[in-house]
Write an enzyme that holds these catalytic residues in place. Structure first.
Site, PDB file in Angstrom:
ATOM      1  N   LYS A  40       0.165   4.262  -0.234  1.00  0.00           N
ATOM      2  CA  LYS A  40      -0.440   5.442   0.419  1.00  0.00           C
ATOM      3  C   LYS A  40      -0.207   6.683  -0.449  1.00  0.00           C
ATOM      4  O   LYS A  40      -0.201   6.573  -1.660  1.00  0.00           O
ATOM      5  CB  LYS A  40       0.100   5.586   1.848  1.00  0.00           C
ATOM      6  CG  LYS A  40      -0.062   4.277   2.643  1.00  0.00           C
ATOM      7  CD  LYS A  40       0.106   4.443   4.117  1.00  0.00           C
ATOM      8  CE  LYS A  40      -0.113   3.097   4.808  1.00  0.00           C
ATOM      9  NZ  LYS A  40      -0.058   3.178   6.256  1.00  0.00           N
TER      10      LYS A  40
ATOM     11  N   HIS B 179      -9.460   1.415   4.696  1.00  0.00           N
ATOM     12  CA  HIS B 179      -8.209   1.544   5.454  1.00  0.00           C
ATOM     13  C   HIS B 179      -8.466   2.455   6.659  1.00  0.00           C
ATOM     14  O   HIS B 179      -9.249   3.399   6.573  1.00  0.00           O
ATOM     15  CB  HIS B 179      -7.113   2.125   4.555  1.00  0.00           C
ATOM     16  CG  HIS B 179      -5.765   2.016   5.181  1.00  0.00           C
ATOM     17  ND1 HIS B 179      -5.326   2.890   6.133  1.00  0.00           N
ATOM     18  CD2 HIS B 179      -4.767   1.104   5.016  1.00  0.00           C
ATOM     19  CE1 HIS B 179      -4.109   2.530   6.530  1.00  0.00           C
ATOM     20  NE2 HIS B 179      -3.746   1.448   5.861  1.00  0.00           N
TER      21      HIS B 179
ATOM     22  N   GLY C 273       2.685   2.052  10.724  1.00  0.00           N
ATOM     23  CA  GLY C 273       3.676   3.115  10.590  1.00  0.00           C
ATOM     24  C   GLY C 273       4.406   3.435  11.877  1.00  0.00           C
ATOM     25  O   GLY C 273       5.076   4.468  11.980  1.00  0.00           O
TER      26      GLY C 273
ATOM     27  N   ASN D 151       0.876  -1.172   0.000  1.00  0.00           N
ATOM     28  CA  ASN D 151       0.000   0.000   0.000  1.00  0.00           C
ATOM     29  C   ASN D 151       0.915   1.224   0.000  1.00  0.00           C
ATOM     30  O   ASN D 151       1.545   1.520   1.010  1.00  0.00           O
ATOM     31  CB  ASN D 151      -0.888  -0.015   1.258  1.00  0.00           C
ATOM     32  CG  ASN D 151      -1.720   1.258   1.384  1.00  0.00           C
ATOM     33  OD1 ASN D 151      -1.744   2.097   0.478  1.00  0.00           O
ATOM     34  ND2 ASN D 151      -2.398   1.412   2.506  1.00  0.00           N
TER      35      ASN D 151
ATOM     36  N   GLU E 269      -5.453  -4.843  10.304  1.00  0.00           N
ATOM     37  CA  GLU E 269      -4.385  -3.887  10.568  1.00  0.00           C
ATOM     38  C   GLU E 269      -4.641  -3.164  11.893  1.00  0.00           C
ATOM     39  O   GLU E 269      -5.409  -2.191  11.931  1.00  0.00           O
ATOM     40  CB  GLU E 269      -4.303  -2.852   9.451  1.00  0.00           C
ATOM     41  CG  GLU E 269      -4.066  -3.438   8.071  1.00  0.00           C
ATOM     42  CD  GLU E 269      -3.443  -2.422   7.118  1.00  0.00           C
ATOM     43  OE1 GLU E 269      -2.405  -2.744   6.543  1.00  0.00           O
ATOM     44  OE2 GLU E 269      -3.983  -1.309   6.987  1.00  0.00           O
TER      45      GLU E 269
ATOM     46  N   GLU F 118      -6.847   4.768   7.822  1.00  0.00           N
ATOM     47  CA  GLU F 118      -6.589   6.187   7.548  1.00  0.00           C
ATOM     48  C   GLU F 118      -7.812   6.854   6.919  1.00  0.00           C
ATOM     49  O   GLU F 118      -8.121   8.010   7.194  1.00  0.00           O
ATOM     50  CB  GLU F 118      -5.333   6.319   6.666  1.00  0.00           C
ATOM     51  CG  GLU F 118      -4.084   6.018   7.485  1.00  0.00           C
ATOM     52  CD  GLU F 118      -2.923   5.418   6.711  1.00  0.00           C
ATOM     53  OE1 GLU F 118      -2.906   5.510   5.463  1.00  0.00           O
ATOM     54  OE2 GLU F 118      -2.028   4.845   7.363  1.00  0.00           O
TER      55      GLU F 118
ATOM     56  N   SER G 176       3.457  -2.474  10.161  1.00  0.00           N
ATOM     57  CA  SER G 176       4.908  -2.605  10.366  1.00  0.00           C
ATOM     58  C   SER G 176       5.470  -3.961   9.928  1.00  0.00           C
ATOM     59  O   SER G 176       6.416  -4.479  10.540  1.00  0.00           O
ATOM     60  CB  SER G 176       5.280  -2.296  11.823  1.00  0.00           C
ATOM     61  OG  SER G 176       4.919  -0.955  12.144  1.00  0.00           O
TER      62      SER G 176
END
Ligand code: 13P
Length: 247
Positions: free
Chosen positions: A11, A94, A172, A9, A166, A96, A212
């Site tokens: 991003k 996701h 991250g 991904n 996730e 985010e 990660s």
């Protein structure tokens, strides 16, 4: 036997020219016919990256799409556009997007249905916050996310989806979930799928871990019974991604 999926991904990284360079740098090194390799790239990079990876094993995914067919939705991208551009997968929900763009379970369910309608494979994301984990409500929270995501979707269609677990606290942060934590949740998601559908359907749907993932933790994570690969953020932008694909 579920085939492993290793998806990157990207991003909001890589301009079109940078994206083509990265795809060209990686493509020879991710030529592994035993796994599905997917690059999920920013919308503007889709067309040149599809071109760059032509003739390889790499499939291209989008990072988002809209719920409508076409029309006055300034700034949005339709499923049709993605398919015509050569996209086969699309990340939906996701964390985010859920957190920064307030995408709700109901809205995401519509996106998943629209993707399925166009034969795009949705990579359906779920995952808890650190507070939820500390409260001990991880499994029930994720069960609710999965139930909402698959509301009104047949088992036949569900088979053409992928789930990515996730944990938000692992994204991250360099703080990977332990293999036990990741396997516990992925196994629980499979139980959720069995409750919604049946054992056979649950057994066939691929469930990835993301958060990660890197070249040193991939092999152990992917060896777990219920973890069928990874959704990789930061490390998918580096040569290291090839080591993850060839874990
Ligand atoms: P990182 O691999 O950078 O933690 O990102 C995970 C992720 O969000 C993939 O979708």
């Amino acid at each position: 036997m579920r085939r492993k999926v290793i998806a990157g991904n990207w991003k909001m990284n890589m301009t079109p020219s940078e994206a083509v360079k990265l795809a060209n740098d990686l493509k020879g090194n991710v030529a592994n016919d035993n796994v599905d390799v997917i690059f999920c790239v920013p919308a503007i990079d889709i067309v040149p990256v599809v071109e760059a990876v032509k003739g390889t094993n790499i499939k291209i995914g989008a990072e988002n799409m809209y719920i409508e067919e076409k029309g006055a939705y300034t700034g949005e991208i339709s499923a049709n556009m993605l398919v015509d551009a050569g996209v086969s997968h699309v990340i939906i929900g996701h964390s985010e997007r859920r957190q920064l763009f307030n995408e709700s379970d109901e809205f995401l369910n519509k996106k998943i249905k629209k993707a399925i309608e166009h034969k795009l494979i949705p990579i359906v994301c779920c995952g808890e916050t650190l507070e939820q984990r500390e409260e001990g409500i991880t499994l029930t929270f994720i069960k609710d996310q999965i139930k909402a995501a698959y509301e009104g979707i047949s088992s036949e269609d569900a088979l053409n989806t992928i789930i990515a677990y996730e944990p938000i606290w692992a994204i991250g942060t360099g703080k990977v979930a332990t293999t036990e934590q990741a396997e516990e949740v992925c196994a629980s998601i499979r139980k959720n799928l069995e409750e919604i559908y049946d054992a056979k359907t649950a057994e066939e749907i691929r469930i990835l871990y993301g958060g990660s993932v890197n070249a040193s933790n991939a092999a152990e994570l992917f060896a777990q019974n219920n973890i069928d690969g990874g959704l990789v953020g930061g490390a998918s932008l580096k040569p290291e991604f090839a080591n993850i694909v060839n874990y």
